[in-house]
Design a protein around this motif. Structure first.
Motif, PDB file in Angstrom:
ATOM      1  N   HIS A 237      -6.096  13.193  -3.798  1.00  0.00           N
ATOM      2  CA  HIS A 237      -7.355  13.109  -4.567  1.00  0.00           C
ATOM      3  C   HIS A 237      -8.419  12.448  -3.687  1.00  0.00           C
ATOM      4  O   HIS A 237      -8.387  11.244  -3.435  1.00  0.00           O
ATOM      5  N   ARG A 238      -9.389  13.237  -3.239  1.00  0.00           N
ATOM      6  CA  ARG A 238     -10.346  12.728  -2.260  1.00  0.00           C
ATOM      7  C   ARG A 238     -11.264  11.654  -2.830  1.00  0.00           C
ATOM      8  O   ARG A 238     -11.607  10.686  -2.130  1.00  0.00           O
ATOM      9  N   GLU A 239     -11.689  11.791  -4.103  1.00  0.00           N
ATOM     10  CA  GLU A 239     -12.577  10.780  -4.682  1.00  0.00           C
ATOM     11  C   GLU A 239     -11.825   9.471  -4.925  1.00  0.00           C
ATOM     12  O   GLU A 239     -12.423   8.397  -4.895  1.00  0.00           O
ATOM     13  N   ALA A 240     -10.531   9.567  -5.170  1.00  0.00           N
ATOM     14  CA  ALA A 240      -9.727   8.345  -5.292  1.00  0.00           C
ATOM     15  C   ALA A 240      -9.659   7.631  -3.945  1.00  0.00           C
ATOM     16  O   ALA A 240      -9.710   6.395  -3.872  1.00  0.00           O
ATOM     17  N   ALA A 241      -9.524   8.421  -2.864  1.00  0.00           N
ATOM     18  CA  ALA A 241      -9.506   7.826  -1.526  1.00  0.00           C
ATOM     19  C   ALA A 241     -10.835   7.127  -1.244  1.00  0.00           C
ATOM     20  O   ALA A 241     -10.865   6.019  -0.676  1.00  0.00           O
ATOM     21  N   ASN A 242     -11.932   7.749  -1.645  1.00  0.00           N
ATOM     22  CA  ASN A 242     -13.248   7.136  -1.463  1.00  0.00           C
ATOM     23  C   ASN A 242     -13.373   5.859  -2.296  1.00  0.00           C
ATOM     24  O   ASN A 242     -13.852   4.831  -1.810  1.00  0.00           O
ATOM     25  N   ALA A 243     -12.917   5.925  -3.556  1.00  0.00           N
ATOM     26  CA  ALA A 243     -12.997   4.748  -4.435  1.00  0.00           C
ATOM     27  C   ALA A 243     -12.137   3.608  -3.895  1.00  0.00           C
ATOM     28  O   ALA A 243     -12.524   2.436  -3.960  1.00  0.00           O
ATOM     29  N   LEU A 244     -10.968   3.952  -3.362  1.00  0.00           N
ATOM     30  CA  LEU A 244     -10.101   2.926  -2.773  1.00  0.00           C
ATOM     31  C   LEU A 244     -10.790   2.272  -1.581  1.00  0.00           C
ATOM     32  O   LEU A 244     -10.752   1.036  -1.425  1.00  0.00           O
ATOM     33  N   ALA A 245     -11.443   3.078  -0.746  1.00  0.00           N
ATOM     34  CA  ALA A 245     -12.152   2.535   0.413  1.00  0.00           C
ATOM     35  C   ALA A 245     -13.277   1.601  -0.019  1.00  0.00           C
ATOM     36  O   ALA A 245     -13.473   0.529   0.569  1.00  0.00           O
ATOM     37  N   VAL A 246     -14.017   2.006  -1.062  1.00  0.00           N
ATOM     38  CA  VAL A 246     -15.096   1.148  -1.582  1.00  0.00           C
ATOM     39  C   VAL A 246     -14.514  -0.175  -2.071  1.00  0.00           C
ATOM     40  O   VAL A 246     -15.073  -1.249  -1.813  1.00  0.00           O
ATOM     41  N   LEU A 247     -13.383  -0.100  -2.769  1.00  0.00           N
ATOM     42  CA  LEU A 247     -12.733  -1.307  -3.288  1.00  0.00           C
ATOM     43  C   LEU A 247     -12.335  -2.237  -2.142  1.00  0.00           C
ATOM     44  O   LEU A 247     -12.547  -3.459  -2.211  1.00  0.00           O
ATOM     45  N   LEU A 248     -11.767  -1.649  -1.104  1.00  0.00           N
ATOM     46  CA  LEU A 248     -11.351  -2.455   0.056  1.00  0.00           C
ATOM     47  C   LEU A 248     -12.566  -3.051   0.752  1.00  0.00           C
ATOM     48  O   LEU A 248     -12.541  -4.214   1.179  1.00  0.00           O
ATOM     49  N   LEU A 249     -13.646  -2.268   0.855  1.00  0.00           N
ATOM     50  CA  LEU A 249     -14.859  -2.756   1.516  1.00  0.00           C
ATOM     51  C   LEU A 249     -15.466  -3.912   0.730  1.00  0.00           C
ATOM     52  O   LEU A 249     -15.917  -4.908   1.315  1.00  0.00           O
ATOM     53  N   GLN A 250     -15.452  -3.776  -0.597  1.00  0.00           N
ATOM     54  CA  GLN A 250     -15.978  -4.860  -1.439  1.00  0.00           C
ATOM     55  C   GLN A 250     -15.150  -6.125  -1.288  1.00  0.00           C
ATOM     56  O   GLN A 250     -15.661  -7.232  -1.441  1.00  0.00           O
ATOM     57  N   GLY A 251     -13.875  -5.936  -0.972  1.00  0.00           N
ATOM     58  CA  GLY A 251     -12.999  -7.089  -0.753  1.00  0.00           C
ATOM     59  C   GLY A 251     -13.060  -7.625   0.656  1.00  0.00           C
ATOM     60  O   GLY A 251     -12.288  -8.530   1.006  1.00  0.00           O
ATOM     61  N   GLY A 252     -13.940  -7.056   1.491  1.00  0.00           N
ATOM     62  CA  GLY A 252     -14.105  -7.545   2.854  1.00  0.00           C
ATOM     63  C   GLY A 252     -13.187  -6.903   3.873  1.00  0.00           C
ATOM     64  O   GLY A 252     -13.184  -7.309   5.040  1.00  0.00           O
ATOM     65  N   ASP A 253     -12.424  -5.906   3.464  1.00  0.00           N
ATOM     66  CA  ASP A 253     -11.479  -5.266   4.387  1.00  0.00           C
ATOM     67  C   ASP A 253     -12.094  -3.973   4.923  1.00  0.00           C
ATOM     68  O   ASP A 253     -11.693  -2.866   4.562  1.00  0.00           O
ATOM     69  N   ALA A 254     -13.092  -4.101   5.806  1.00  0.00           N
ATOM     70  CA  ALA A 254     -13.760  -2.927   6.360  1.00  0.00           C
ATOM     71  C   ALA A 254     -12.806  -2.097   7.204  1.00  0.00           C
ATOM     72  O   ALA A 254     -12.869  -0.861   7.207  1.00  0.00           O
ATOM     73  N   ALA A 255     -11.911  -2.765   7.932  1.00  0.00           N
ATOM     74  CA  ALA A 255     -10.955  -2.035   8.779  1.00  0.00           C
ATOM     75  C   ALA A 255     -10.012  -1.188   7.922  1.00  0.00           C
ATOM     76  O   ALA A 255      -9.667  -0.060   8.289  1.00  0.00           O
ATOM     77  N   GLY A 256      -9.616  -1.719   6.755  1.00  0.00           N
ATOM     78  CA  GLY A 256      -8.741  -0.961   5.863  1.00  0.00           C
ATOM     79  C   GLY A 256      -9.474   0.149   5.151  1.00  0.00           C
ATOM     80  O   GLY A 256      -8.884   1.189   4.822  1.00  0.00           O
ATOM     81  N   ALA A 257     -10.781  -0.043   4.924  1.00  0.00           N
ATOM     82  CA  ALA A 257     -11.565   0.960   4.207  1.00  0.00           C
ATOM     83  C   ALA A 257     -11.837   2.186   5.069  1.00  0.00           C
ATOM     84  O   ALA A 257     -11.844   3.318   4.570  1.00  0.00           O
ATOM     85  N   GLU A 258     -12.055   1.972   6.352  1.00  0.00           N
ATOM     86  CA  GLU A 258     -12.486   3.073   7.222  1.00  0.00           C
ATOM     87  C   GLU A 258     -11.563   4.288   7.195  1.00  0.00           C
ATOM     88  O   GLU A 258     -12.040   5.416   7.036  1.00  0.00           O
ATOM     89  N   PRO A 259     -10.242   4.126   7.362  1.00  0.00           N
ATOM     90  CA  PRO A 259      -9.387   5.333   7.352  1.00  0.00           C
ATOM     91  C   PRO A 259      -9.409   6.079   6.019  1.00  0.00           C
ATOM     92  O   PRO A 259      -9.282   7.300   5.994  1.00  0.00           O
ATOM     93  N   TRP A 260      -9.572   5.353   4.910  1.00  0.00           N
ATOM     94  CA  TRP A 260      -9.627   6.027   3.611  1.00  0.00           C
ATOM     95  C   TRP A 260     -10.952   6.777   3.443  1.00  0.00           C
ATOM     96  O   TRP A 260     -10.978   7.890   2.891  1.00  0.00           O
ATOM     97  N   PHE A 261     -12.046   6.184   3.928  1.00  0.00           N
ATOM     98  CA  PHE A 261     -13.316   6.915   3.931  1.00  0.00           C
ATOM     99  C   PHE A 261     -13.174   8.197   4.756  1.00  0.00           C
ATOM    100  O   PHE A 261     -13.631   9.264   4.352  1.00  0.00           O
ATOM    101  N   SER A 262     -12.542   8.066   5.924  1.00  0.00           N
ATOM    102  CA  SER A 262     -12.370   9.220   6.808  1.00  0.00           C
ATOM    103  C   SER A 262     -11.526  10.299   6.145  1.00  0.00           C
ATOM    104  O   SER A 262     -11.860  11.491   6.195  1.00  0.00           O
ATOM    105  N   LYS A 263     -10.430   9.871   5.501  1.00  0.00           N
ATOM    106  CA  LYS A 263      -9.544  10.833   4.839  1.00  0.00           C
ATOM    107  C   LYS A 263     -10.278  11.582   3.732  1.00  0.00           C
ATOM    108  O   LYS A 263     -10.185  12.813   3.608  1.00  0.00           O
TER     109      LYS A 263
END
Length: 628
Positions: free
Chosen positions: A371-397
């Motif tokens: 689910h691509r929008e779930a991957a995007n939402a997960l990345a946003v959640l990680l970014l909001q939590g300060g985990d930019a490195a963890g968010a990037e691969p999910w944004f890319s996916k």
């Protein structure tokens, strides 16, 4: 005549048509007439009476009549005797009688014999007998032959499927429609394999019912359009004969075309026939028409029949009403039905409630399922939590899977690292898919690079999509091209608004403060003081120091200097150097030298350079006056 084989047996499902009503005086009289004739030795009467008894389920009575007629060479009786024996479980003996009837020219028996051989894996024999049946014009034989050929990938399958459909076989009509639909879709697909258009689910996780793809298509040679039109005709024929999936597809075609009333009728027919997807689609149609309660009834029916899409819709409905526990239950039901939107919606629900850990869990579950929008939402959640490195691969996916929002977010992520060269391609991808803010970013980048033509194109897209900033920037681009306006000739009518002013106004109406100031300036230039004051005041009230300063200038020119001083004070307090200088001059003229000196010092601090220079000279002069 081949009564049972040709008219009463639905061999493709193994069911029989309903028997005649025994209480019908006409039917009873007809049966008595045939019985008397059969007892008198009439072979045709024996055959017909056997078929009547077979319809009724009187197998013993039917068998004796059919065997007697068969012994006299009646091919219809031989065929129906095969049907009777097949029903009793004597398949091989049934096949023997079907062979007798088929050799005698019974198309129905040839069809039944072909089906018998196919069930046993003897495809050459099956094809031989089914072809015999089909070539005699038997609709079921043509359908079974087409099905066999299609299974083998034989190009001749379509011909026989059409022949069956033309003779009234509803499943054949449906399958021809599906074939044409797929053909039209394939012709709309670009050479890279991507569909020419894509859709996005709404908050309920809704997915479009079958057949909702964009049907405009290309018209080269009429290929796509003619295939789609013919598909619709076959769907309509199958649906009119009670095919519930055809009714679903027909409803989707009509809904996409805007013919909602007729679409609703076909959805209703399909839903009443037990098609859960039609019940779900009908629910969305009713919701869009404002009948939420009726929509919920059909969604409930569809969800209870295992439709995950309907369960998601119910979940969204209860979530909007604040009934979060019920919403969660339906989202889980959707997930249990295999709809990955259920997990995504659960993630959204948890995120709204601040249950970040659970949201992360559900987003991940949906994202791992593709689910691509779930991957995007997960990345946003990680970014909001300060985990930019963890968010990037999910944004890319998500972006690589086609999520427009993820492509834009990935651009934002790179831009936050001051990596504009990496951000721009993602902005461009999102802009190409119609993302308004991405188009603004691309337009801004093109302006920086000096590519005004491409910048204008992207800014127009963003402004047309509702971006106030893009409308303002587009206005500035067009404004810079305008030749300076000369003084109007005496008696000359006022010039019409230019395109740049129209874009400024669009941005201003959306609350863009700089655009409001610019519209005010243009109005003032035309001599429309009232309009200029209105826009300056709107900008000033929204916090624009330029708006407050310009409003002060306008009021001062109109003789309202005390009110002008109020607006200049507001602008100066917000850091506007020219407003502070104006106040210093105002107080100096009034003889309030200390106050004038204070504002002059403030203007020196605020600048810009030419303002600081003038304010410094004024401050020195005031100081000399104070010490004289």
């Amino acid at each position: 005549m081949d009564v049972m084989g040709d008219k009463a047996t639905l061999l493709e499902t193994g069911r029989f048509v309903q028997p005649a009503d025994r209480d019908d005086p006409g039917a009873a009289a007809e049966e008595l007439r045939h019985r008397l004739a059969a007892e008198a030795g009439d072979v045709d009467a024996m055959s017909v009476l056997g078929s009547l008894l077979l319809r009724r389920g009187d197998l013993d009575g039917a068998e004796s009549m059919l065997r007697a007629a068969t012994a006299e060479g009646d091919r219809a009786a031989a065929n129906n005797l095969g049907v009777l024996l097949h029903q009793r479980g004597y398949a091989d003996e049934a096949a023997g009688w079907w062979r007798v009837a088929a050799v005698a020219g019974s198309a129905a028996a040839a069809h039944a014999l072909g089906r018998h051989h196919r069930e046993r894996g003897d495809e050459p024999a099956a094809e031989y007998w089914l072809r015999q049946s089909a070539e005699q014009g038997h609709a079921l034989g043509a359908y079974a032959l087409a099905d066999l050929l299609e299974h083998r990938g034989d190009v001749g399958a379509e011909r026989w499927m059409r022949a069956s459909a033309e003779r009234g076989h509803r499943e054949a009509a449906y399958r021809i429609a599906r074939l044409l639909d797929r053909r039209a879709t394939a012709e709309r697909t670009d050479p890279s394999g991507r569909a020419a258009s894509s859709g996005r689910s709404d908050s309920s996780g809704r997915t479009d019912p079958p057949g909702r793809a964009d049907r405009a298509g290309r018209t080269e040679g009429g290929g796509v359009r003619s295939a789609a039109v013919e598909a619709e005709q076959w769907y309509r024929q199958a649906a009119a004969r009670g095919h519930r999936r055809a009714a679903l597809h027909l409803g989707a075609i009509l809904e996409q075309r805007g013919e909602l009333k007729e679409a609703g009728r076909w959805y209703l027919n399909s839903a009443k026939g037990g098609e859960a997807r039609a019940a779900c689609a009908l629910g969305f149609l009713l919701r869009d028409a404002g009948d939420e309660e009726s929509a919920a009834v059909w969604w409930l029916k569809a969800a209870q029949d295992g439709d995950g899409n309907a369960a998601n819709a119910l979940g969204a409905l209860h979530a909007e009403r604040g009934e979060t526990q019920t919403a969660e239950r339906w989202y889980r039901a959707a997930m249990d039905a295999g709809d990955v939107n259920g997990a995504y919606n659960l993630g959204l629900l948890c995120a709204e409630q601040g249950r970040t850990a659970q949201a992360d869990q559900w987003y991940r579950r949906a994202a791992y399922a593709g689910h691509r929008e779930a991957a995007n939402a997960l990345a946003v959640l990680l970014l909001q939590g300060g985990d930019a490195a963890g968010a990037e691969p999910w944004f890319s996916k998500a972006a690589e899977s086609g999520s427009v929002d993820a492509a834009f977010n990935l651009g934002i992520l790179y831009a936050s690292r001051e990596d504009e060269s990496s951000a721009l391609p993602w902005y461009e991808r999102a802009a190409a898919a119609g993302h308004t803010e991405a188009a603004l970013q691309v337009g801004t980048a093109r302006l920086r690079d000096g590519d005004e033509q491409d910048a204008e194109r992207h800014l127009r897209c963003a402004a047309g999509g509702g971006s106030a900033e893009a409308a303002y920037r587009l206005g500035t681009v067009l404004d810079a091209r305008r030749p300076p306006a000369g003084p109007p000739a005496l008696g000359e009518p006022a010039a019409e608004k230019t395109e740049c002013e129209e874009w400024y106004e669009r941005a201003a109406e959306q609350g863009h403060r700089r655009a409001q100031v610019r519209v005010g300036m243009l109005a003032a230039g035309r001599g429309d003081v009232v309009e200029a004051a209105r826009w300056y005041r709107l900008a000033a009230d929204a916090g624009s120091r330029n708006g407050a300063f310009n409003l002060g200038l306008l009021l001062a020119r109109e003789g309202s200097e005390p009110e002008a001083a109020l607006w200049w004070t507001r602008a100066a307090d917000a850091g506007h150097g020219r407003a502070a200088l104006r106040l210093a001059l105002l107080y100096a003229r009034r003889g309030q030298l200390v106050e004038g000196q204070r504002w002059a010092s403030r203007a020196v601090e605020l600048g810009p350079a030419e303002v600081s220079e003038r304010a410094a000279r004024l401050r020195e002069a005031l100081q000399q006056e104070l010490t004289a």
